[in-house]
Design an enzyme around this catalytic site. Structure first.
Site, PDB file in Angstrom:
ATOM      1  N   GLU A 117       0.843  -1.194   0.000  1.00 54.43           N
ATOM      2  CA  GLU A 117       0.000   0.000   0.000  1.00 54.43           C
ATOM      3  C   GLU A 117       0.882   1.249   0.000  1.00 54.43           C
ATOM      4  OE1 GLU A 117      -2.757  -0.293   3.353  1.00 54.43           O
ATOM      5  OE2 GLU A 117      -2.396  -2.457   3.344  1.00 54.43           O
ATOM      6  N   LYS A 119       2.331   4.598   1.192  1.00 54.54           N
ATOM      7  CA  LYS A 119       2.488   5.155   2.541  1.00 54.54           C
ATOM      8  C   LYS A 119       2.180   6.656   2.486  1.00 54.54           C
ATOM      9  CE  LYS A 119       5.673   5.232   6.471  1.00 54.54           C
ATOM     10  NZ  LYS A 119       5.626   6.693   6.706  1.00 54.54           N
ATOM     11  N   GLU A 177      -5.409   7.193   7.641  1.00 51.22           N
ATOM     12  CA  GLU A 177      -4.518   8.347   7.549  1.00 51.22           C
ATOM     13  C   GLU A 177      -5.309   9.562   7.081  1.00 51.22           C
ATOM     14  OE1 GLU A 177      -0.182   9.104   7.964  1.00 51.22           O
ATOM     15  OE2 GLU A 177      -1.459   7.374   8.352  1.00 51.22           O
ATOM     16  N   CYS A 411      11.713  49.182   2.075  1.00 56.26           N
ATOM     17  CA  CYS A 411      11.452  48.364   0.890  1.00 56.26           C
ATOM     18  C   CYS A 411      12.702  48.341   0.018  1.00 56.26           C
ATOM     19  CB  CYS A 411      10.276  48.954   0.110  1.00 56.26           C
ATOM     20  SG  CYS A 411      10.016  48.181  -1.506  1.00 56.26           S
TER      21      CYS A 411
END
Length: 667
Positions: A117, A119, A177, A411
């Site tokens: 599967e 992860k 999950e 700036c």
């Protein structure tokens, strides 16, 4: 005590201290300072030390525990069975060693089949259903006791409150999950950047932070998703294999990642790992490896577990999409709202097949917290299309010559004063006419998520500004064929395409125009809320701050900036010029249709003339639902170029496959 033993003891103590600290950052604060690969290296070094010197392996060592202690602000939940961690394999040889250990333990077993599967890089949770009804949801916590986050989990749309079966088990604890899809993560960070807020470091952190909110409404504002992958405890239903578990979970209405595979040999497992390592970035969620499990549950029971890990499963970890390089200098970009955004100028380094020269540093507070300095050796991370970021410095490589960052007081473009209000993550250029702000505002206005004007790149816009042809977005609609054709690189066809793109942008809905204005704190979601509530720009510009704040989903800070925007005469003049140019500053009768009501879609591949986000918005605005994985409940797969494994899955399940053009003809 020998010198070697003394050195090992000191090193083990140092490693435990560092690992415990990073566990706290990862599991409790959801704010890691090092990459997964660096953590794995520290963890493995401690394991090897404890193996060489067994007397150093104390019961409270992080190599024998899972996760971290639950936070005090949540109620505690004891899991029906321990939520263990997984041992890691980093190459094919270690996968083969895993199978060899299994065979040695099982003895006479002829063959072993596996389930592999993906992860998912998210947050592990346990869901307890009584009689098919969701009663409790919890985090992993320390593996034995987790945090009760039931109400937060209920906000995840794909997570069913009731199992879809007439005969549910009396009690079942389902593990899975929670994750944040990458497109949603990118969209959230764009909105946070537009609002002057600190972007999330990665999807996993954003998901973990959402689940640990005390207010479920905050969790609901983040589009979390979920995949179920196992059953920790069940009463009243015998099960024989992991493959059967995944099928049962899907039948019960839980989202299950369709890319798992049942393999009858380790060679099939290795090939699966190779394939997904190569195409991990094709997914719209993050993965960091493959979980390999012995399929037969009786064999799992016989193998048992050791310390913190089951013997019957292992995580094959992909090489981290990180690299180490030197941070040469910290530069400053000026955003469209005037935010002064720090970024790292790096010695070029290849990460995930791409050469990285710059990376984000988020904001001043993030730099201070991580103690990032010019001259540092740093870890750089890149995952998929996410902007490269500096994870943190490598303290051991410091020479003492590194220079602490000094945030500018002016700036860097127009030299106007930089102002940082209390509570803001950024300082801002105080000059509304700053050339850098003007250019970034134009870049935002023409971007795909805003007015979607194709053929106007940053260099062309800069040239138009420098030559005085464009001062604000309304001037774009005064460009004619003769002016465009004189620009560098514009021949007859490209000129015609740009004119057509400008004309097409007049059809963009009011919400997109509102987003394109670049109002601070107004991302695409807030723009849609404002457009739906006020219906046209006249009503919005006359609305009081209190009226704006009363809109569901809009707080006082957003209301203040929106109200303030329409109080400035220069902004009202721009809005009037855009109206004269023919832009849509009024909401239509309804932006939501019902042609796709009750239909579920999955989008894959590259769609011609339409981004996947635009396709999602098109489907949802017409009543349809979009999910991230193909299942038996999917009605349509919208497939573009390079569709990947989702196309094969759809064909195997008999799901109808359509093109982007066919999708549009359905409405």
């Amino acid at each position: 005590m020998s010198q070697d033993h003394q050195q090992a003891e000191a090193r083990a103590a140092k490693l435990r201290e560092r690992i415990e600290y990073h566990n706290y950052r990862y599991y409790v604060l959801d704010d890691p300072l090092i990459s997964d690969a660096e953590y794995d290296r520290l963890f493995r070094e401690l394991q090897e030390l404890e193996k060489a010197f067994p007397e150093l392996a104390s019961p409270d060592s992080p190599t024998r525990r899972v996760g971290a202690e639950p936070q005090e602000k949540f109620s505690k939940v004891r899991h029906h069975a321990p939520m263990l961690s997984l041992a890691n394999a980093f190459d094919e040889a270690e996968l083969r060693a895993f199978e060899k250990r299994i065979r040695n333990l099982l003895g006479t077993v002829d063959s072993i089949d596996y389930v592999s599967e993906l992860k998912i890089d998210g947050v592990a949770v346990a869901l307890t259903y009584h009689g098919g009804v969701l009663r409790r949801g919890a985090t992993r916590g320390n593996g034995l006791v987790g945090e009760d986050i039931t109400e937060n989990l209920r906000t995840i749309h794909r997570l069913p409150g009731r199992l879809e079966t007439p005969s549910p088990p009396a009690l079942v604890e389902i593990r899975g999950e929670v994750f944040l899809p990458i497109p949603a993560f990118n969209r959230m960070n764009e909105e946070r950047s537009a609002a002057g807020e600190s972007p999330f470091a990665n999807p996993r952190n954003a998901a973990a932070g959402a689940l640990r909110q005390l207010d479920p409404a905050v969790t609901a504002s983040r589009p979390l998703d979920f995949f179920a992958y196992s059953i920790g405890h069940i009463e009243g239903l015998p099960l024989q294999s992991q493959h059967q578990i995944l099928k049962v979970l899907g039948d019960w209405g839980l989202p299950v990642n369709s890319d798992y595979r049942h393999q009858h040999s380790l060679e099939g497992v290795i090939e699966y790992c190779r394939q997904w390592e190569a195409k991990r970035n094709s997914l719209d969620y993050e993965i960091d490896g493959v979980v390999v499990k012995v399929n037969d549950l009786e064999l799992q029971q016989a193998l048992g577990s050791v310390s913190r890990d089951p013997r019957w499963a292992i995580a094959y970890k992909f090489p981290g999409q990180t690299a180490t390089t030197r941070l040469l200098k910290i530069g400053i970009n000026v955003g469209r709202t005037g935010s002064l955004n720090p970024y790292a100028i790096l010695e070029p380094v290849r990460v995930g097949g791409v050469t990285i020269r710059n990376a984000t540093l988020h904001n001043e507070d993030d730099i201070r917290r991580k103690d990032i300095r010019e001259g540092d050796w740093v870890i750089v991370k890149r995952a998929g299309d996410v902007i490269p970021q500096v994870v943190g410095p490598i303290m051991e490589k410091r020479s003492g010559k590194e220079v602490e960052f000094s945030y500018p007081r002016n700036c860097p473009v127009c030299r106007s004063e930089a102002v940082r209000e209390p509570g803001d993550a950024m300082a801002y250029c105080s000059n509304n006419a700053c050339p850098a702000r003007r250019l970034e505002s134009l870049n935002h206005f023409v971007s795909r998520g805003a007015m979607d004007i194709r053929g106007l790149g940053p260099q062309t816009l800069q040239k138009l500004v420098e030559e005085g042809l464009v001062r604000d977005p309304s001037d774009l609609y005064r460009l004619d064929r003769e002016t465009i054709s004189q620009l560098e690189g514009y021949k007859e066809k490209s000129t015609q395409n740009l004119l057509a793109s400008l004309e097409n942008s007049l059809q963009q809905p009011f919400s997109r125009v509102l987003f394109a204005l670049g109002i601070r704190h107004v991302g695409d979601t807030v723009a849609e809320l404002l457009a739906s509530e006020f219906r046209d720009v006249e009503r919005l510009s006359r609305a009081s701050q209190e009226e704006i704040a009363s809109v569901k989903g809009i707080g006082p800070e957003i209301a203040a900036t929106v109200h303030g925007y329409f109080q400035r005469p220069e902004n009202l003049e721009l809005v009037n010029r855009l109206k004269e140019a023919g832009l849509n500053l009024q909401q239509g009768p309804s932006q939501r249709g019902s042609a796709l009501e009750g239909k579920t879609f999955v989008i894959t591949g590259t769609l011609p003339g339409m981004s996947r986000q635009q396709a999602r918005q098109f489907i949802e605005s017409n009543g349809g639902k979009v999910t991230s994985s193909v299942s038996s409940r999917t009605d349509y797969l919208v497939a573009g170029e390079s569709p990947g494994s989702k196309l094969q899955k759809a064909e195997s399940l008999g799901v109808r496959v359509i093109t982007g053009e066919e999708l549009q003809t359905m409405v």
